[in-house]
Structure formats: structure tokens, C-alpha cells
Design a protein around this motif. Sequence first.
Motif, PDB file in Angstrom:
ATOM      1  N   GLY A 149      -8.948 -20.807  -2.078  1.00  0.00           N
ATOM      2  CA  GLY A 149      -8.500 -19.526  -1.571  1.00  0.00           C
ATOM      3  C   GLY A 149      -9.666 -18.578  -1.344  1.00  0.00           C
ATOM      4  O   GLY A 149     -10.834 -18.953  -1.431  1.00  0.00           O
ATOM      5  N   GLY A 150      -9.341 -17.327  -1.047  1.00  0.00           N
ATOM      6  CA  GLY A 150     -10.357 -16.355  -0.712  1.00  0.00           C
ATOM      7  C   GLY A 150     -10.861 -15.563  -1.897  1.00  0.00           C
ATOM      8  O   GLY A 150     -10.374 -15.702  -3.024  1.00  0.00           O
ATOM      9  N   VAL A 151     -11.861 -14.733  -1.626  1.00  0.00           N
ATOM     10  CA  VAL A 151     -12.353 -13.803  -2.634  1.00  0.00           C
ATOM     11  C   VAL A 151     -11.228 -12.831  -2.988  1.00  0.00           C
ATOM     12  O   VAL A 151     -10.484 -12.375  -2.113  1.00  0.00           O
ATOM     13  CB  VAL A 151     -13.573 -13.031  -2.101  1.00  0.00           C
ATOM     14  CG1 VAL A 151     -14.029 -11.964  -3.092  1.00  0.00           C
ATOM     15  CG2 VAL A 151     -14.722 -13.996  -1.798  1.00  0.00           C
ATOM     16  N   ARG A 152     -11.088 -12.506  -4.284  1.00  0.00           N
ATOM     17  CA  ARG A 152      -9.992 -11.652  -4.740  1.00  0.00           C
ATOM     18  C   ARG A 152     -10.500 -10.281  -5.179  1.00  0.00           C
ATOM     19  O   ARG A 152     -11.550 -10.173  -5.816  1.00  0.00           O
ATOM     20  CB  ARG A 152      -9.236 -12.339  -5.882  1.00  0.00           C
ATOM     21  CG  ARG A 152      -8.533 -13.612  -5.411  1.00  0.00           C
ATOM     22  CD  ARG A 152      -7.944 -14.390  -6.542  1.00  0.00           C
ATOM     23  NE  ARG A 152      -7.505 -15.706  -6.076  1.00  0.00           N
ATOM     24  CZ  ARG A 152      -7.453 -16.790  -6.822  1.00  0.00           C
ATOM     25  NH1 ARG A 152      -7.786 -16.722  -8.097  1.00  0.00           N
ATOM     26  NH2 ARG A 152      -7.063 -17.946  -6.320  1.00  0.00           N
ATOM     27  N   PHE A 153      -9.732  -9.266  -4.828  1.00  0.00           N
ATOM     28  CA  PHE A 153     -10.079  -7.882  -5.125  1.00  0.00           C
ATOM     29  C   PHE A 153      -8.940  -7.254  -5.928  1.00  0.00           C
ATOM     30  O   PHE A 153      -7.833  -7.113  -5.417  1.00  0.00           O
ATOM     31  CB  PHE A 153     -10.285  -7.100  -3.829  1.00  0.00           C
ATOM     32  CG  PHE A 153     -11.305  -7.714  -2.898  1.00  0.00           C
ATOM     33  CD1 PHE A 153     -12.641  -7.362  -2.973  1.00  0.00           C
ATOM     34  CD2 PHE A 153     -10.916  -8.654  -1.936  1.00  0.00           C
ATOM     35  CE1 PHE A 153     -13.577  -7.929  -2.118  1.00  0.00           C
ATOM     36  CE2 PHE A 153     -11.837  -9.219  -1.080  1.00  0.00           C
ATOM     37  CZ  PHE A 153     -13.180  -8.856  -1.171  1.00  0.00           C
ATOM     38  N   THR A 154      -9.217  -6.895  -7.179  1.00  0.00           N
ATOM     39  CA  THR A 154      -8.217  -6.244  -8.031  1.00  0.00           C
ATOM     40  C   THR A 154      -8.586  -4.779  -8.175  1.00  0.00           C
ATOM     41  O   THR A 154      -9.664  -4.450  -8.690  1.00  0.00           O
ATOM     42  CB  THR A 154      -8.156  -6.906  -9.420  1.00  0.00           C
ATOM     43  OG1 THR A 154      -7.847  -8.299  -9.270  1.00  0.00           O
ATOM     44  CG2 THR A 154      -7.101  -6.244 -10.286  1.00  0.00           C
ATOM     45  N   VAL A 155      -7.701  -3.889  -7.735  1.00  0.00           N
ATOM     46  CA  VAL A 155      -8.025  -2.465  -7.708  1.00  0.00           C
ATOM     47  C   VAL A 155      -7.475  -1.756  -8.942  1.00  0.00           C
ATOM     48  O   VAL A 155      -6.411  -2.084  -9.450  1.00  0.00           O
ATOM     49  CB  VAL A 155      -7.476  -1.801  -6.421  1.00  0.00           C
ATOM     50  CG1 VAL A 155      -8.162  -2.364  -5.200  1.00  0.00           C
ATOM     51  CG2 VAL A 155      -5.970  -1.983  -6.309  1.00  0.00           C
ATOM     52  N   SER A 156      -8.241  -0.789  -9.414  1.00  0.00           N
ATOM     53  CA  SER A 156      -7.821   0.024 -10.551  1.00  0.00           C
ATOM     54  C   SER A 156      -8.473   1.397 -10.414  1.00  0.00           C
ATOM     55  O   SER A 156      -9.308   1.613  -9.540  1.00  0.00           O
ATOM     56  CB  SER A 156      -8.229  -0.623 -11.879  1.00  0.00           C
ATOM     57  OG  SER A 156      -9.647  -0.749 -11.957  1.00  0.00           O
ATOM     58  N   GLY A 157      -8.077   2.327 -11.279  1.00  0.00           N
ATOM     59  CA  GLY A 157      -8.694   3.644 -11.245  1.00  0.00           C
ATOM     60  C   GLY A 157      -7.687   4.764 -11.324  1.00  0.00           C
ATOM     61  O   GLY A 157      -6.627   4.637 -11.944  1.00  0.00           O
ATOM     62  N   SER A 158      -8.030   5.887 -10.682  1.00  0.00           N
ATOM     63  CA  SER A 158      -7.174   7.067 -10.657  1.00  0.00           C
ATOM     64  C   SER A 158      -7.358   7.748  -9.311  1.00  0.00           C
ATOM     65  O   SER A 158      -7.998   7.200  -8.415  1.00  0.00           O
ATOM     66  CB  SER A 158      -7.549   8.014 -11.806  1.00  0.00           C
ATOM     67  OG  SER A 158      -8.897   8.438 -11.677  1.00  0.00           O
ATOM     68  N   SER A 159      -6.827   8.948  -9.160  1.00  0.00           N
ATOM     69  CA  SER A 159      -6.832   9.593  -7.851  1.00  0.00           C
ATOM     70  C   SER A 159      -8.230   9.830  -7.290  1.00  0.00           C
ATOM     71  O   SER A 159      -8.437   9.793  -6.078  1.00  0.00           O
ATOM     72  CB  SER A 159      -6.076  10.922  -7.928  1.00  0.00           C
ATOM     73  OG  SER A 159      -6.677  11.782  -8.875  1.00  0.00           O
ATOM     74  N   HIS A 160      -9.219  10.073  -8.183  1.00  0.00           N
ATOM     75  CA  HIS A 160     -10.569  10.346  -7.703  1.00  0.00           C
ATOM     76  C   HIS A 160     -11.603   9.385  -8.288  1.00  0.00           C
ATOM     77  O   HIS A 160     -12.792   9.680  -8.319  1.00  0.00           O
ATOM     78  CB  HIS A 160     -10.973  11.791  -8.012  1.00  0.00           C
ATOM     79  CG  HIS A 160     -10.149  12.787  -7.267  1.00  0.00           C
ATOM     80  ND1 HIS A 160     -10.312  13.029  -5.918  1.00  0.00           N
ATOM     81  CD2 HIS A 160      -9.135  13.577  -7.677  1.00  0.00           C
ATOM     82  CE1 HIS A 160      -9.443  13.951  -5.530  1.00  0.00           C
ATOM     83  NE2 HIS A 160      -8.709  14.291  -6.579  1.00  0.00           N
ATOM     84  N   PHE A 161     -11.114   8.247  -8.776  1.00  0.00           N
ATOM     85  CA  PHE A 161     -12.019   7.204  -9.277  1.00  0.00           C
ATOM     86  C   PHE A 161     -11.434   5.865  -8.870  1.00  0.00           C
ATOM     87  O   PHE A 161     -10.313   5.524  -9.243  1.00  0.00           O
ATOM     88  CB  PHE A 161     -12.156   7.277 -10.800  1.00  0.00           C
ATOM     89  CG  PHE A 161     -12.941   6.128 -11.387  1.00  0.00           C
ATOM     90  CD1 PHE A 161     -14.326   6.114 -11.325  1.00  0.00           C
ATOM     91  CD2 PHE A 161     -12.290   5.051 -11.984  1.00  0.00           C
ATOM     92  CE1 PHE A 161     -15.050   5.060 -11.856  1.00  0.00           C
ATOM     93  CE2 PHE A 161     -13.004   3.995 -12.519  1.00  0.00           C
ATOM     94  CZ  PHE A 161     -14.398   4.008 -12.454  1.00  0.00           C
ATOM     95  N   TYR A 162     -12.200   5.130  -8.092  1.00  0.00           N
ATOM     96  CA  TYR A 162     -11.707   3.871  -7.547  1.00  0.00           C
ATOM     97  C   TYR A 162     -12.600   2.737  -8.031  1.00  0.00           C
ATOM     98  O   TYR A 162     -13.825   2.826  -7.954  1.00  0.00           O
ATOM     99  CB  TYR A 162     -11.709   3.939  -6.021  1.00  0.00           C
ATOM    100  CG  TYR A 162     -11.325   2.642  -5.356  1.00  0.00           C
ATOM    101  CD1 TYR A 162      -9.996   2.265  -5.249  1.00  0.00           C
ATOM    102  CD2 TYR A 162     -12.297   1.787  -4.851  1.00  0.00           C
ATOM    103  CE1 TYR A 162      -9.639   1.073  -4.653  1.00  0.00           C
ATOM    104  CE2 TYR A 162     -11.955   0.590  -4.251  1.00  0.00           C
ATOM    105  CZ  TYR A 162     -10.624   0.234  -4.150  1.00  0.00           C
ATOM    106  OH  TYR A 162     -10.280  -0.953  -3.560  1.00  0.00           O
ATOM    107  N   GLN A 163     -11.996   1.665  -8.545  1.00  0.00           N
ATOM    108  CA  GLN A 163     -12.757   0.517  -9.040  1.00  0.00           C
ATOM    109  C   GLN A 163     -12.125  -0.775  -8.544  1.00  0.00           C
ATOM    110  O   GLN A 163     -10.905  -0.882  -8.449  1.00  0.00           O
ATOM    111  CB  GLN A 163     -12.784   0.527 -10.566  1.00  0.00           C
ATOM    112  CG  GLN A 163     -13.585  -0.611 -11.193  1.00  0.00           C
ATOM    113  CD  GLN A 163     -13.758  -0.426 -12.679  1.00  0.00           C
ATOM    114  OE1 GLN A 163     -14.657   0.258 -13.144  1.00  0.00           O
ATOM    115  NE2 GLN A 163     -12.864  -1.032 -13.462  1.00  0.00           N
ATOM    116  N   VAL A 164     -12.962  -1.746  -8.232  1.00  0.00           N
ATOM    117  CA  VAL A 164     -12.460  -3.042  -7.796  1.00  0.00           C
ATOM    118  C   VAL A 164     -13.166  -4.147  -8.569  1.00  0.00           C
ATOM    119  O   VAL A 164     -14.387  -4.128  -8.733  1.00  0.00           O
ATOM    120  CB  VAL A 164     -12.642  -3.244  -6.269  1.00  0.00           C
ATOM    121  CG1 VAL A 164     -14.103  -3.150  -5.864  1.00  0.00           C
ATOM    122  CG2 VAL A 164     -12.049  -4.583  -5.819  1.00  0.00           C
ATOM    123  N   LEU A 165     -12.376  -5.066  -9.108  1.00  0.00           N
ATOM    124  CA  LEU A 165     -12.898  -6.257  -9.778  1.00  0.00           C
ATOM    125  C   LEU A 165     -12.902  -7.385  -8.760  1.00  0.00           C
ATOM    126  O   LEU A 165     -11.878  -7.675  -8.135  1.00  0.00           O
ATOM    127  CB  LEU A 165     -12.013  -6.632 -10.970  1.00  0.00           C
ATOM    128  CG  LEU A 165     -12.281  -8.004 -11.607  1.00  0.00           C
ATOM    129  CD1 LEU A 165     -13.669  -8.051 -12.234  1.00  0.00           C
ATOM    130  CD2 LEU A 165     -11.205  -8.333 -12.646  1.00  0.00           C
TER     131      LEU A 165
END
Length: 250
Positions: free
Chosen positions: A157-173
Motif C-alpha cells: 500500500g501507500g505511505v500513510r498519514f495520521t493527523v492529530s493536533g488542535s485548531s492551531h497546531f497540526y501534526q502528522v505521523l
Amino acid sequence: MAALRVEILWLILFKAWIAAANTEEWKTATATYTKETDGSIINEGACGYGDLQRITYGKYSAGLSSILFNRGSTCGACYELRCVDHILWCLQGSPSIVLTAADFCPPNFGLSADYGGWCNFPKEHFEMSEAAFAEIAERKADIVPVQYRRVKCARRGGVRFTVSGSSHFYQVLITNVGLDGEVVAVKVKGSKTGWIPMARNWGQNWQSNLNLKRQPLSFEVTSSGGRTLTSYNVAPVDWQFGQTFEGKQF
């Protein structure tokens, strides 16, 4: 039966691809194992991968000593290991396995590097799951000499992007990265923005102080070998924190 045959064929092709893709020389190190009831080495770790069974690294993951871990930059890299030079503990024929760097093996300077301080700097050491260790050596062994080399990562499969954070903080694993396995740079793009560089937070978690809600997201990922992969509109406009999306593969 059909599914089993597909699985066996995939493993054969995977090993053939690893052999053909490898160009690095074997280096010497040591290896131990940690006992886990589910067969994987960790459920949380210094690379941020979380549940290794869920993201498919599973038992074929390893904690690396300081010199190999390199402050998390090697998270996701793949190593081929084989037990060598120990007639009592190494399995006959020196079978090899491929492991993904998924955690940090911390030093223990209260113990000798030859007895207990396996991960003390500058020792090169792999801490494996018991199940993976048993494929190259006898479980009775406390520590075994191994040879290792970097190899290309074969992923389904492809590269996976898991998003987390808050309204003004964005993080991706970022997980399931093929080829080099390591990610050295990431950019994100919303429908209302240009390409925005992200900073490494820890392990393979990348961050940006942005509000990207209500925008479809695209990602540009650069591997340690210098190749860049762009996946457009991976996350739809109504994406939510905690969701995982799949893009292209190297």
C-alpha cells in the motif's frame, strides 16, 4: 488457500527484491530481545508509531542504540540482520530477517557495555521482539553477535498519514514508507495555502502551527535518499483529527 498462496508468493518476491536492491556491506553489532505478549516489541515508542501491529511493522521492528537511532532520524529505516559467530546460539544456516527501526534502546551507564549496558554509546545494538529473535537465534541466549546492513523497505500500500493536533497546531505521523524508509523533510498544502514546510516534532511526527481545518490536504515527502513523493488531496475537506489517510508509495 488462495490467500495463503498470495502471502507466500509475496514473501518470496519480497526477499528476492531485498537481495537485488541491497548494496551495503555487512557490519557487526549485537542483539537482544524483549518479551511482549502480543509478539511486537512495543506499543508506544520513540518513533511515535504507536500500535505496531496496527501499522503492520509488528514483530519485525527493533529498538536501536544511540549511535544507530541518531536522535530519531533513522525511524522507519530497514535493516537485515543475521546471527553470526556463535555455534551455540545462532540458528543453523544463519537465516536473516528484515526489521524496521521503530524505537530507541536507551543506554544504561550503570552497567558495563559488555554486561547489561548493551545500548551504551558507541555500541551498535538491536533490541528485537522475542518472536523475531527466535527466527535467527535460540531464545535461551541473552545476547548474540549479529551482522546487519541497511536494505530497501518493501511496503504494501501507500505511505500513510495520521493527523492529530488542535485548531492551531497540526501534526502528522508518517508510516509505511517504502524505499529508504526514512523521512527527512515534509511539506503540507491545503486548498487555501501554498506548500508549507513542516518541522520534525519527534520520531516521524511532523508539525506546523497552522489551522488547516476544512481544507483538503496534500503532502510532499522527501526520503533520506533524496527522492520526493507528492500525494495530492490525500485528506478530504472534512478530515478529522485521529484519522489516517493513504497516499502514493515510493
